[in-house]
Motif scaffolding. Structure first.
Motif, PDB file in Angstrom:
ATOM      1  N   TYR A  75      57.363 108.514  64.916  1.00 56.96           N
ATOM      2  CA  TYR A  75      58.064 107.752  65.933  1.00 56.96           C
ATOM      3  C   TYR A  75      57.220 106.544  66.322  1.00 56.96           C
ATOM      4  O   TYR A  75      56.012 106.506  66.075  1.00 56.96           O
ATOM      5  CB  TYR A  75      58.306 108.608  67.188  1.00 56.96           C
ATOM      6  N   ASP A  76      57.855 105.620  66.954  1.00 56.49           N
ATOM      7  CA  ASP A  76      57.079 104.524  67.527  1.00 56.49           C
ATOM      8  C   ASP A  76      56.272 105.014  68.717  1.00 56.49           C
ATOM      9  O   ASP A  76      55.098 104.671  68.863  1.00 56.49           O
ATOM     10  CB  ASP A  76      58.009 103.370  67.941  1.00 56.49           C
ATOM     11  N   VAL A  77      56.900 105.822  69.576  1.00 56.92           N
ATOM     12  CA  VAL A  77      56.213 106.350  70.752  1.00 56.92           C
ATOM     13  C   VAL A  77      56.556 107.826  70.914  1.00 56.92           C
ATOM     14  O   VAL A  77      57.734 108.203  70.862  1.00 56.92           O
ATOM     15  CB  VAL A  77      56.603 105.591  72.044  1.00 56.92           C
ATOM     16  N   VAL A  78      55.534 108.654  71.095  1.00 56.88           N
ATOM     17  CA  VAL A  78      55.707 110.061  71.438  1.00 56.88           C
ATOM     18  C   VAL A  78      55.191 110.260  72.862  1.00 56.88           C
ATOM     19  O   VAL A  78      54.114 109.760  73.216  1.00 56.88           O
ATOM     20  CB  VAL A  78      54.952 110.991  70.467  1.00 56.88           C
ATOM     21  N   ALA A  90      60.064 106.885  78.968  1.00 53.79           N
ATOM     22  CA  ALA A  90      61.018 106.897  77.862  1.00 53.79           C
ATOM     23  C   ALA A  90      62.222 106.013  78.156  1.00 53.79           C
ATOM     24  O   ALA A  90      62.684 105.249  77.297  1.00 53.79           O
ATOM     25  CB  ALA A  90      61.461 108.338  77.592  1.00 53.79           C
ATOM     26  N   ILE A  91      62.731 106.113  79.370  1.00 53.99           N
ATOM     27  CA  ILE A  91      63.887 105.298  79.754  1.00 53.99           C
ATOM     28  C   ILE A  91      63.552 103.813  79.715  1.00 53.99           C
ATOM     29  O   ILE A  91      64.298 102.997  79.166  1.00 53.99           O
ATOM     30  CB  ILE A  91      64.377 105.711  81.154  1.00 53.99           C
ATOM     31  N   ARG A  92      62.407 103.440  80.274  1.00 52.92           N
ATOM     32  CA  ARG A  92      62.037 102.028  80.294  1.00 52.92           C
ATOM     33  C   ARG A  92      61.818 101.479  78.881  1.00 52.92           C
ATOM     34  O   ARG A  92      62.215 100.344  78.588  1.00 52.92           O
ATOM     35  CB  ARG A  92      60.778 101.823  81.145  1.00 52.92           C
ATOM     36  N   LEU A  93      61.206 102.268  78.010  1.00 50.51           N
ATOM     37  CA  LEU A  93      61.030 101.831  76.629  1.00 50.51           C
ATOM     38  C   LEU A  93      62.366 101.537  75.969  1.00 50.51           C
ATOM     39  O   LEU A  93      62.539 100.499  75.306  1.00 50.51           O
ATOM     40  CB  LEU A  93      60.278 102.903  75.832  1.00 50.51           C
ATOM     41  N   GLU A 420      56.422  99.337  79.771  1.00 45.71           N
ATOM     42  CA  GLU A 420      56.530  97.872  79.671  1.00 45.71           C
ATOM     43  C   GLU A 420      55.425  97.318  78.782  1.00 45.71           C
ATOM     44  O   GLU A 420      55.678  96.499  77.884  1.00 45.71           O
ATOM     45  CB  GLU A 420      56.435  97.245  81.060  1.00 45.71           C
ATOM     46  N   GLU A 421      54.211  97.746  79.024  1.00 46.88           N
ATOM     47  CA  GLU A 421      53.074  97.186  78.300  1.00 46.88           C
ATOM     48  C   GLU A 421      52.997  97.699  76.867  1.00 46.88           C
ATOM     49  O   GLU A 421      52.612  96.952  75.963  1.00 46.88           O
ATOM     50  CB  GLU A 421      51.781  97.475  79.065  1.00 46.88           C
ATOM     51  N   VAL A 422      53.368  98.949  76.647  1.00 48.45           N
ATOM     52  CA  VAL A 422      53.406  99.475  75.286  1.00 48.45           C
ATOM     53  C   VAL A 422      54.456  98.739  74.467  1.00 48.45           C
ATOM     54  O   VAL A 422      54.217  98.361  73.311  1.00 48.45           O
ATOM     55  CB  VAL A 422      53.674 100.994  75.301  1.00 48.45           C
ATOM     56  N   PHE A 423      55.620  98.516  75.060  1.00 50.06           N
ATOM     57  CA  PHE A 423      56.674  97.791  74.335  1.00 50.06           C
ATOM     58  C   PHE A 423      56.199  96.394  73.949  1.00 50.06           C
ATOM     59  O   PHE A 423      56.375  95.956  72.810  1.00 50.06           O
ATOM     60  CB  PHE A 423      57.937  97.704  75.185  1.00 50.06           C
ATOM     61  N   LYS A 424      55.573  95.697  74.887  1.00 48.58           N
ATOM     62  CA  LYS A 424      55.066  94.348  74.587  1.00 48.58           C
ATOM     63  C   LYS A 424      54.039  94.384  73.464  1.00 48.58           C
ATOM     64  O   LYS A 424      54.074  93.561  72.549  1.00 48.58           O
ATOM     65  CB  LYS A 424      54.433  93.738  75.838  1.00 48.58           C
ATOM     66  N   ALA A 425      53.124  95.345  73.542  1.00 48.12           N
ATOM     67  CA  ALA A 425      52.058  95.425  72.548  1.00 48.12           C
ATOM     68  C   ALA A 425      52.602  95.715  71.158  1.00 48.12           C
ATOM     69  O   ALA A 425      52.172  95.101  70.168  1.00 48.12           O
ATOM     70  CB  ALA A 425      51.043  96.491  72.962  1.00 48.12           C
TER      71      ALA A 425
END
Length: 635
Positions: A75-78, A90-93, A420-425
């Motif tokens: 996955y992109d994020v676990v 999870a919702i914000r991502l 927010e920051e993980v998505f940007k990165a």
């Protein structure tokens, strides 16, 4: 437009080997959310074998277990933990992915049999973070149904006496009816958040325990592995044995709650507490009562300090009336207490006999019971939040606002900022994603340090900075703490130029006094009406574990002599009193007559107190097979 795919067909196939060894209930809970009209996208990427470096096994699992490779999903994020922080992340991502039309895969794994089944909190809920995350939560049916209407704060001076502290003297952090807060079940809110997450395409898998953190060759976190199933008490594979699954990711967010086992591992591995105060904890116990409607006062909130605790023991109580006819009662004891004979559970039961409490319960019945450790260290004890490949969110880090008696809103906000920051990165790193078919190993592991920076600039740190000196002031006792709290909360607003710190503190397990310096406490026998023995109450938690599996509570090998030679002999075995589920007891050996420790792991409600308070810190808490533990309803 976003690509859509069928419901998790490939993940279900990959997990089939593991699932066949689980109970039918576990199978149902794995597909619980997928069975709804709003289903996950099922975009996880299926791979076989294992290329990620694994941590050492938590126990000997035999040659078959070590030789058989694990299957894996990417996955992109676990996210580990389906509580408010993890689900908010999870919702914000997914919100950001939809806005930017990005195919980003997000998976949440949860050790409880159902989302919410391991969640316990007071809970008077401040909707600040929820307003930001889902502004139309009311229209969407969020379970916030009881608006706070009245606050009362009592100082209990004896078993039948108390006085009310006037509202004008109370800090505004305790004015819940003014702030527009709600009395809720946090477990029910988590279930609702899970449904919102699934509507956005998040894959949620309750009933699977994250037991190992996965690292790549450079030492960065690249996901987690769920626990093997079908292992007997002797550590050998049974006929039902199946390897766990590896869930690999570009970023892993740990949202396990207070004292999560994977979170504590990464904190230690990356030395995230360096330069910070040691975290200190409390044990919170809670009961849910149903009372006659004519005695019910929806929106009533009562807190108290004082009796039955001594002035040198930090703690207090809560009592909330929630619609339709429930009373939520609870008691918190700081785990830095000294008297080895103190029993937090018995103090809770004794507190309920006070007239100011008992009158709210008369004619009612207790329908649920549970317990959970909570962070109390505040701002000074928050560790570094990020490391290569992941981050800590929610109570895995510790964002509880202690004088406000709240932490859900700050936990949710931390998850949102991390997302927010993980998505940007990840977006800046590459246009490719796992959702578009790329492998996790093809991406360089990054540390999203901007999460720490952004959270420190948010209202979360503003809140915690303003109250940073409240809890430390109680180290001088109840009366000194009350006086200083009034000063900092009512006069300076936390603007004093100093910060009370305790950097030399070594942990709550070091504070227990020797038995020779204290006298045993004689607690009243439970009446079975208002007060109950532990095992009778424990039945109300729904706790259940697979019987034939290795104990998830073990004595650390290098401290094997501590239970008897130290804890029993010198400290009067405090673990037999602080455990709210009667997990620990000492019995005489039938042959030698010598005392020996008995661990009733099947009773464990996953509160983590033993991992915090046992003398010498001799207990190692690990996750049992998925779905094991309490089955809280409405907590």
């Amino acid at each position: 437009m976003l690509a859509t795919r069928p419901v998790s067909a490939r993940l279900s196939a990959a997990l089939r080997g593991s699932v066949q060894a689980l109970s039918r209930r576990s199978i149902c809970t794995m597909t619980r959310f997928s069975s709804k009209a709003a289903t996950p996208s099922g975009t996880g990427r299926l791979v076989f074998g294992s290329t990620a470096r694994r941590t050492a096994p938590l126990f000997s699992r035999g040659m078959c277990a070590d030789a058989e490779p694990r299957e894996a999903m990417e996955y992109d994020v676990v996210i580990v933990g389906a509580g408010p922080a993890g689900l908010s992340a999870a919702i914000r991502l997914k919100q950001r992915a939809i806005e930017q039309e990005k195919e980003m895969t997000v998976c949440v794994v949860e050790k409880g049999a159902e989302v919410g089944s391991h969640i316990l909190s007071g809970n008077v809920f401040e909707p600040h973070a929820l307003d930001e995350l889902i502004p139309d939560w009311a229209e969407r049916g969020a379970p916030l149904n009881t608006l706070a209407k009245e606050d009362q704060f009592l100082f209990m001076t004896g078993d039948k006496s108390s006085f009310t502290i006037p509202e004008i003297l109370l800090p505004k952090v305790l004015n819940n009816h003014v702030a527009g807060n709600y009395i809720i079940s946090l477990g029910e809110l988590a279930q609702w958040l899970a449904a919102q997450a699934e509507e956005l395409g998040v894959e949620i898998y309750p009933g699977f325990s994250a037991s190992e953190v996965l690292y790549n060759e450079s030492g960065a976190v690249v996901g987690i592995a769920t626990r093997d199933v079908g292992i007997g008490k002797d550590g050998q594979p049974k006929d039902t044995f199946a390897r766990g699954m590896e869930l690999r990711s570009r970023q892993t967010l740990f949202a396990e709650g207070c004292r999560g086992s994977c979170s504590e591992e990464v904190i230690a591995n990356y030395n995230l507490r360096q330069g910070k105060d040691m975290q200190t904890y409390g044990i919170g116990m809670k009961e849910v009562w149903e009372i006659p409607e004519d005695k019910h006062k929806p929106g009533f909130i009562q807190h108290s300090v004082g009796w039955p605790l001594q002035s040198d023991t930090y703690g207090g109580s809560f009592l909330y009336h929630m619609k339709p006819n429930k009373v939520l009662v609870g008691f918190v004891v700081g785990l830095d207490y000294k008297n080895p004979y103190l029993s937090p559970y018995q103090e809770f039961q004794r507190w309920k006999t006070h007239p100011d409490v008992k009158k709210h319960l008369e004619g009612g019945s207790c329908v649920s019971y549970g317990a959970r450790a909570l962070n109390e260290g505040g701002l000074q004890a928050i560790p570094k939040l990020t490391f290569p490949g992941g981050a800590l969110v929610g109570c895995s880090a510790g964002f509880v606002n202690v004088p406000k008696i709240k932490g859900s809103h700050t936990a949710m906000k931390s998850g949102m900022v991390a997302a927010e920051e993980v998505f940007k990165a990840l977006e800046q790193q590459s246009e490719e994603t796992v959702g578009l078919g790329s492998e996790v190993a093809s991406f360089e592991s990054v540390e999203v340090t901007s999460y720490q920076t952004e959270l420190e600039g948010s209202w979360v740190y503003d809140e915690l900075r303003a109250v940073r000196n409240v809890h430390p002031s109680f180290h001088k006792g109840l009366y000194a703490g009350m006086l200083y709290s009034g000063f900092t909360l009512k006069i300076t607003g936390g603007a004093e130029p100093w910060t009370l710190s305790n950097k030399d503190y070594k942990g709550d397990h070091t504070t227990t006094g020797l038995k020779k310096d204290y006298q045993p406490i004689e607690y009243p026998k439970p009446d079975g009406v208002v007060s109950f023995d532990i095992l009778s109450n424990l039945a109300r938690s729904g706790v259940n574990h697979e019987g034939d599996q290795p104990a998830h509570l073990t004595v650390k090998p290098d401290l094997a002599d501590w239970p008897v030679s130290k804890s029993f002999q010198e400290f009067a075995a405090p673990e037999t009193r602080f455990c709210p589920a009667k997990v620990y007891e000492f019995q005489e050996n039938e042959k030698t007559g010598a005392p020996e420790l008995v661990i009733n792991a099947q009773n464990c409600v996953h509160c983590k107190t033993c991992d915090i308070k046992t003398p010498g810190n001799y207990i190692k808490w690990t996750v049992p097979e998925g779905s094991g533990g309490p089955q809280y309803q409405g907590m």
